[in-house]
Design a protein around this motif. Structure first.
Motif, PDB file in Angstrom:
ATOM      1  N   MET A  63       0.841  -1.196   0.000  1.00 24.67           N
ATOM      2  CA  MET A  63       0.000   0.000   0.000  1.00 24.67           C
ATOM      3  C   MET A  63       0.878   1.249   0.000  1.00 24.67           C
ATOM      4  N   GLN A  64       0.333   2.348  -0.468  1.00 24.26           N
ATOM      5  CA  GLN A  64       1.058   3.595  -0.496  1.00 24.26           C
ATOM      6  C   GLN A  64       1.043   4.241   0.890  1.00 24.26           C
ATOM      7  N   GLY A  65       1.707   5.362   1.011  1.00 24.88           N
ATOM      8  CA  GLY A  65       1.755   6.051   2.283  1.00 24.88           C
ATOM      9  C   GLY A  65       0.411   6.622   2.676  1.00 24.88           C
ATOM     10  N   ALA A  66       0.323   7.051   3.946  1.00 27.37           N
ATOM     11  CA  ALA A  66      -0.935   7.540   4.491  1.00 27.37           C
ATOM     12  C   ALA A  66      -1.399   8.807   3.775  1.00 27.37           C
ATOM     13  N   LEU A  67      -2.704   8.919   3.566  1.00 25.91           N
ATOM     14  CA  LEU A  67      -3.311  10.088   2.947  1.00 25.91           C
ATOM     15  C   LEU A  67      -4.239  10.752   3.939  1.00 25.91           C
ATOM     16  N   GLN A  68      -4.533  12.007   3.678  1.00 24.32           N
ATOM     17  CA  GLN A  68      -5.531  12.688   4.475  1.00 24.32           C
ATOM     18  C   GLN A  68      -6.901  12.119   4.110  1.00 24.32           C
ATOM     19  N   ILE A  69      -7.640  11.646   5.103  1.00 24.52           N
ATOM     20  CA  ILE A  69      -8.917  10.989   4.854  1.00 24.52           C
ATOM     21  C   ILE A  69     -10.033  12.028   4.729  1.00 24.52           C
ATOM     22  N   ALA A  70     -10.791  11.911   3.654  1.00 21.33           N
ATOM     23  CA  ALA A  70     -11.915  12.806   3.416  1.00 21.33           C
ATOM     24  C   ALA A  70     -13.174  12.263   4.074  1.00 21.33           C
ATOM     25  N   GLU A  71     -14.014  13.138   4.580  1.00 14.44           N
ATOM     26  CA  GLU A  71     -15.271  12.704   5.172  1.00 14.44           C
ATOM     27  C   GLU A  71     -16.258  12.206   4.121  1.00 14.44           C
ATOM     28  N   ARG A  72     -16.083  12.666   2.885  1.00 11.07           N
ATOM     29  CA  ARG A  72     -16.958  12.242   1.794  1.00 11.07           C
ATOM     30  C   ARG A  72     -16.156  12.227   0.506  1.00 11.07           C
ATOM     31  N   LEU A  73     -16.300  11.155  -0.254  1.00 14.58           N
ATOM     32  CA  LEU A  73     -15.602  11.041  -1.537  1.00 14.58           C
ATOM     33  C   LEU A  73     -16.579  10.494  -2.568  1.00 14.58           C
ATOM     34  N   ARG A  74     -16.708  11.197  -3.686  1.00 10.17           N
ATOM     35  CA  ARG A  74     -17.582  10.719  -4.749  1.00 10.17           C
ATOM     36  C   ARG A  74     -16.822   9.720  -5.617  1.00 10.17           C
ATOM     37  N   VAL A  75     -17.483   8.593  -5.885  1.00  9.23           N
ATOM     38  CA  VAL A  75     -16.872   7.520  -6.667  1.00  9.23           C
ATOM     39  C   VAL A  75     -17.811   7.132  -7.793  1.00  9.23           C
ATOM     40  N   ALA A  76     -17.259   6.446  -8.801  1.00 10.77           N
ATOM     41  CA  ALA A  76     -18.076   6.029  -9.937  1.00 10.77           C
ATOM     42  C   ALA A  76     -17.561   4.711 -10.496  1.00 10.77           C
ATOM     43  N   ALA A  77     -18.480   3.916 -11.015  1.00  9.88           N
ATOM     44  CA  ALA A  77     -18.158   2.704 -11.765  1.00  9.88           C
ATOM     45  C   ALA A  77     -18.604   2.912 -13.204  1.00  9.88           C
ATOM     46  N   VAL A  78     -17.728   2.585 -14.138  1.00  9.99           N
ATOM     47  CA  VAL A  78     -18.041   2.700 -15.562  1.00  9.99           C
ATOM     48  C   VAL A  78     -18.510   1.337 -16.066  1.00  9.99           C
ATOM     49  N   GLN A  79     -19.703   1.295 -16.647  1.00  7.46           N
ATOM     50  CA  GLN A  79     -20.211   0.074 -17.267  1.00  7.46           C
ATOM     51  C   GLN A  79     -19.970   0.149 -18.769  1.00  7.46           C
ATOM     52  N   MET A  80     -19.518  -0.959 -19.354  1.00  6.26           N
ATOM     53  CA  MET A  80     -19.179  -0.984 -20.770  1.00  6.26           C
ATOM     54  C   MET A  80     -19.772  -2.217 -21.446  1.00  6.26           C
ATOM     55  N   VAL A  81     -19.806  -2.160 -22.774  1.00 10.58           N
ATOM     56  CA  VAL A  81     -20.084  -3.329 -23.603  1.00 10.58           C
ATOM     57  C   VAL A  81     -18.914  -3.424 -24.573  1.00 10.58           C
ATOM     58  N   SER A  82     -17.838  -4.016 -24.110  1.00 11.62           N
ATOM     59  CA  SER A  82     -16.584  -3.996 -24.851  1.00 11.62           C
ATOM     60  C   SER A  82     -16.654  -4.863 -26.108  1.00 11.62           C
ATOM     61  N   THR A  83     -15.809  -4.529 -27.065  1.00 11.99           N
ATOM     62  CA  THR A  83     -15.780  -5.162 -28.383  1.00 11.99           C
ATOM     63  C   THR A  83     -14.450  -5.895 -28.576  1.00 11.99           C
TER      64      THR A  83
END
Length: 274
Positions: free
Chosen positions: A1-21
């Motif tokens: 794992m990388q070094g410690a980061l400042q932890i955010a109280e809220r983080l927006r995340v996303a998953a990308v859905q695909m139909v790959s070729t």
């Protein structure tokens, strides 16, 4: 794992859905569009699906696309996207050289906002299924990985897994007390319809963490149909967002307050005996 980061109280995340070729260039363009859409929704951590770079006509097609560690157009693309948008990017999976001519590693690489590689996870559990009209055996073309991997993001510890791993809860238990676990996937329509949602919600509930699953979702040119239903699930098992089918994104917030609330109300992690 990388070094410690400042932890955010809220983080927006996303998953990308695909139909790959079967075409790498088309898939990279589709992935770039999904990432851009996620960034427009203010996502700072984005996950691509398994096999985002290729859904070939034959299982062996991915062998020709293999890359050496740190080299190749797929890794260049992921590195550049993370740097361009200043995001944490979980690059679905790509074929990495395994040292065996007939097998690759099915690998998830993680990049930070500066484009540096933060983590690498080689899929441990290899899918095998024989149904009435379809059969799969990943062990024919994939070499299994051997160790769990995680990384630090502004939301806290993030555990890495890939698709079929979802059926093996001991892997996810190894990440406790992670804030988030990610699941790039290409679940078949058959197994997804039966088990996808219940397995994802179980992993979130039993480990009291967020689960972010990025899936392939639709009919592919090779004739395969994948289940889709990319989703974000909170530590209580509530589905925050879900995309049933087709290209697009799911998005939501990782909230430290929600995580603490669930763990305080039902301190199951503290009650563990085994």
């Amino acid at each position: 794992m990388q070094g410690a980061l400042q932890i955010a109280e809220r983080l927006r995340v996303a998953a990308v859905q695909m139909v790959s070729t079967p075409r790498l260039e088309d898939n990279l363009e589709q992935a770039a569009q999904g990432i851009a859409q996620a960034v427009q929704e203010d996502a700072h951590l984005v996950v691509l699906p398994e096999y985002f770079c290729l859904m070939g006509h034959a299982d062996t097609d991915k062998l020709a696309l293999r890359e050496a560690v740190g080299q190749g157009p797929i890794q260049d693309f992921l590195r550049a996207q993370a740097r361009q948008h200043g995001i944490w990017l979980v690059g679905g999976t790509l074929p990495l050289d395994s040292g065996q001519a007939d097998r690759i590693y099915n690998t998830s690489l993680v990049y930070g906002p500066d484009g540096s590689q933060l983590a690498r996870y080689d899929k441990i559990h290899l899918f095998g299924f024989s149904g009435a009209t379809e059969a799969y055996d990943e062990s024919r073309t994939i070499r299994a990985g051997s160790a769990p991997q995680s990384f630090d993001a502004p939301c806290g510890r993030v555990g890495l897994s890939i698709c079929y791993d979802l059926r093996f809860p001991e892997l996810y238990r190894a990440f406790v007390p992670a804030t988030l676990m990610v699941v790039p996937s290409a679940f078949t329509y058959t197994t997804g319809a039966a088990h996808w949602e219940v397995l994802l919600r179980a992993r979130a509930i039993e480990n009291q963490c967020y689960i972010l699953a990025a899936a392939q979702g639709g009919r592919h040119e090779n004739g395969r149909r994948t289940w889709g239903h990319s989703m974000l699930i909170d530590p209580w098992g509530v589905i925050v967002d879900c995309l049933p089918e087709g290209p697009g994104i799911v998005v939501g917030d990782i909230e430290r307050e929600r995580l603490a609330e669930v763990r305080a109300a039902l301190p199951a992690l503290q009650h563990r005996v085994l």
